[in-house]
Scaffold this active site. Structure first.
Site, PDB file in Angstrom:
ATOM      1  CD  GLU A 157      -2.897  -1.196   2.318  1.00 23.24           C
ATOM      2  OE1 GLU A 157      -3.932  -1.874   2.228  1.00 23.24           O
ATOM      3  OE2 GLU A 157      -2.601  -0.560   3.344  1.00 23.24           O
ATOM      4  CD  GLU A 312      -4.304  -5.945   2.161  1.00 27.28           C
ATOM      5  OE1 GLU A 312      -5.098  -5.299   2.892  1.00 27.28           O
ATOM      6  OE2 GLU A 312      -3.076  -5.832   2.232  1.00 27.28           O
TER       7      GLU A 312
END
Length: 682
Positions: A157, A312
């Site tokens: 991320e 995710e």
């Protein structure tokens, strides 16, 4: 972005990958074999390993411990599970920030951001990069030939927690970035408009990052825009090492196209990686599933229509909202299959086994605290079987729509700066409002990065396309001249790439194309509204629009009614206009419409675009197409009877008669079936 996962020996294609982040370092060794057995039971095919394991892999500066990871990769491989191996650089270990506190980020107030969470490093720190790239090289040399390795997972991320660093390292790197962008200080001073407020720079060393300034004043807007661009660029380093040492292994990193996450210009990152991957979590609210669709749609178009990786999402509750509710029955599968509809060929979760310690112990997982004898694990196993049955979908590209919504990160950054006509403006809200209007009309639309090209589209909506340089403005003009239909909204075309206002009247770079001119904005107070003579209501924004081309049609005018006593009297002033250009047109919407449906209906009819579903299903069901397949997604909380489609057959035992709330079904795209017969001619 032309490669998919490296295939492990014995693996077959096509298939939809299914799995999760796997963190075996959180568990004793005796649990690992049970994990692999339960993964096989659930239908897991891929696991992301090592994301936050740097402290375990390198317990001290000169000490390495990779034996446990060797064992994990061997276990997964023996279980037929491919590995997406992280470079493990997402969070430095305690010894590193203890020895080198100079790697810690600094916020806009000059305060050190201390460790204890994650991603506590300066992306531009030479010290951090030296240690991180040493780790990456060691991982690549040790595991590049491992048969389980299917892809490299760079960091995690990127930019989510530390994109805005104001440390001395960041300032030096920012100056270098600016020198590369502008070449010399004269060009920078022109671009930044430094004659204003005596900001002229005489030496590169005088330039700082845009830290917080005193009350009642603001940093230079172009400096802020460039700092956002710089922050998005500053995190590139690891892929070069991986490509040099393991050229046959594809590289990915997980984007965060979701909610209001805006730190990274992901469109500029797509050439850096082989596989676009995304993390997405549902935010509560009445339009949560439409936001999921919007984000998945944009991700699919960042991937250029090729398959991408849902890296995710959650099986049930998350842990970071004020109130974290479990998902209702059916939502686990419905959310996953909606991402699949928009092009995801890998459906993965955070995480495999729910943690018992740490900040995310109440975040759901594929294997929850309740264990395998649980509704969540049964739903996970059921989805695994469904995805196995949907193997024929794997590899199918997204089928482009006839309409598009342009998405632009620089416009997002600049339009929401604090010194604009209204700090109430929300860039994504406008784009998302148009997306929902298309969905309500039953018409497919693509959310595409601005600059990706408009070939093949017939109707393009440019919501708050605030930053518009000459090259992109020319592209929009060529689109209209070629017969395309453009719709621009308020606060579009206002500034160029340097965030300079385009003189001559608003909407700046789009003024001539739209055939309208605005001398001053008329933003509205929060909660205030304006009325239009077609019955529409607007809020947030209004403008006294002047027509400068006699060919411009007025589609709606302001009535002068409304609830903002401080607003100017706009009675009779055009609010929505359309300028015909050959067989194309350029329309302008000068307020934020509460209901875009009536206007969109008119625009769709002018463009000759009709729904591809029977009228009874329009608005209730979202249609998404991949080559050879059509996905039907129930947008609501009530079942939808699919009888208007006639006799249909779905894949993998998915619904054929009644689509349950937020349910998804997949149809083969057979010419002549009920869905195809209702399509508009191209």
């Amino acid at each position: 972005m032309s490669r998919w996962l490296r295939r492990t020996p014995g693996a077959t294609r096509p298939r939809i990958e299914f799995g999760a982040d796997y963190n075996p370092e959180q568990w004793p060794r005796e649990v690992w074999a049970e994990d692999v057995a339960l993964m096989r039971e659930a239908g897991v095919t891929v696991a992301t390993v090592g994301v936050f394991s740097w402290a375990r892999l390198q317990p001290a500066p000169e000490r390495w411990d990779l034996g446990w990871l060797d064992e994990v990769l061997d276990l997964l491989h023996d279980g037929g599970i491919a590995v997406d191996l992280a470079t493990a650089t997402a969070s430095p270990p305690p010894w590193l920030h203890h020895l080198h506190p100079e790697i810690l980020p600094v916020d806009a107030d000059g305060r050190t951001v201390w460790p204890g969470g994650r991603q506590h490093y300066r992306p531009t720190s030479p010290v951090f990069r030296r240690y991180a790239l040493e780790l990456v090289e060691r991982m690549a040399r040790r595991y590049g030939g491992h048969p389980a390795l299917a892809a490299w997972h760079v960091s995690n991320e990127l930019g989510c927690h530390n994109v805005a660093d104001h440390s001395p390292d960041a300032e030096r790197a920012f100056r270098d970035w600016l020198a590369h962008r502008y070449g010399d200080l004269d060009a920078l001073n022109r671009a930044w408009g430094t004659s204003f407020w005596s900001q002229h720079y005489g030496d590169w060393s005088e330039i700082r990052t845009p830290r917080r300034v005193g009350p009642g004043t603001f940093p230079n807007p172009t400096q802020q825009l460039d700092f956002a661009r710089f922050g998005s660029d500053a995190l590139r380093a690891e892929t070069a090492v991986l490509r040099e040492l393991t050229p046959d292994v594809p590289v990915t990193t997980n984007f965060m196209v979701m909610g209001e996450t805006s730190g990274m210009d992901y469109a500029s990152w797509t050439d850096e990686i082989d596989i676009v991957a995304n993390d997405h979590y549902v935010f509560p609210g009445p339009h949560a599933r439409d936001e999921l669709s919007f984000s998945a749609n944009l991700t699919g178009n960042l991937a250029g229509g090729a398959p991408w990786w849902l890296m995710e999402h959650s099986t049930s509750a998350v842990n970071w909202q004020p109130v974290n509710r479990a998902k209702r029955p059916g939502r686990l599968a419905g959310d996953s299959l909606t991402h699949l509809a928009h092009g995801a060929d890998a459906v993965c979760y955070f995480q495999w086994r729910q943690s018992v310690a740490g900040a995310e112990k109440f975040h759901s997982a594929m294997l929850p605290h309740a264990g395998a004898d649980s509704a969540v694990f049964r739903a996970v196993t059921g989805l695994g079987a469904t995805l196995a049955g949907l193997a024929p979908v794997a590899g199918a590209r997204r089928v482009p729509a006839r309409a598009a919504i342009l998405w632009d990160w620089p416009s997002w950054w600049a339009a929401e700066q604090p010194f604009t006509p209204s700090t109430e403006l929300r860039y994504k809200a406008e784009a998302f409002g148009w997306y929902r209007a298309f969905a309500d009309a039953g018409v497919r639309v693509d959310v595409v990065p601005a600059g990706a090209g408009l070939a093949g589209y017939e109707l393009v909506v440019a919501p708050v396309l605030h930053v518009l340089g000459p090259e992109r403005a020319a592209e929009l003009s060529a689109f209209v001249d070629g017969g395309g239909h453009l719709v621009a909204t308020y606060f579009s075309g206002i500034v160029d790439d340097d965030a300079h206002a385009v003189p001559g009247g608003y909407p700046g770079a789009l003024r001539d194309l739209l055939g309208v001119r605005v001398e001053e904005f008329a933003p509205l107070d929060p909660g205030a509204t304006v009325l239009l003579d077609d019955g529409s209501t607007g809020d947030l924004w209004s403008e006294p629009v002047q027509l400068v081309d006699p060919a411009v049609e007025v589609l709606a005018r302001y009535t002068g009614g409304g609830t903002d006593p401080g607003a100017p009297d706009l009675a009779g002033s055009p609010a929505v206009t359309r300028r015909p250009v050959g067989t194309g047109s350029a329309s302008y919407v000068s307020t934020r419409l509460a209901d875009r449906a009536p206007l969109l209906g008119r625009l769709l009819r002018r463009a000759g675009i009709a729904p591809e579903l029977p009228g009874e299903l329009c608005g209730r069901v979202e249609l998404v197409r991949r080559e050879g397949f059509r996905f039907l997604v129930n947008r609501g909380d009530t079942p939808v009877d699919l009888a208007p489609l006639g006799e249909i057959g779905s894949l993998a035992g998915l619904p054929t008669g009644v689509l349950p709330p937020h349910g998804v079904t997949v149809l083969t795209d057979v010419p002549g079936d009920a869905v195809t017969r209702s399509s508009a001619p191209r």
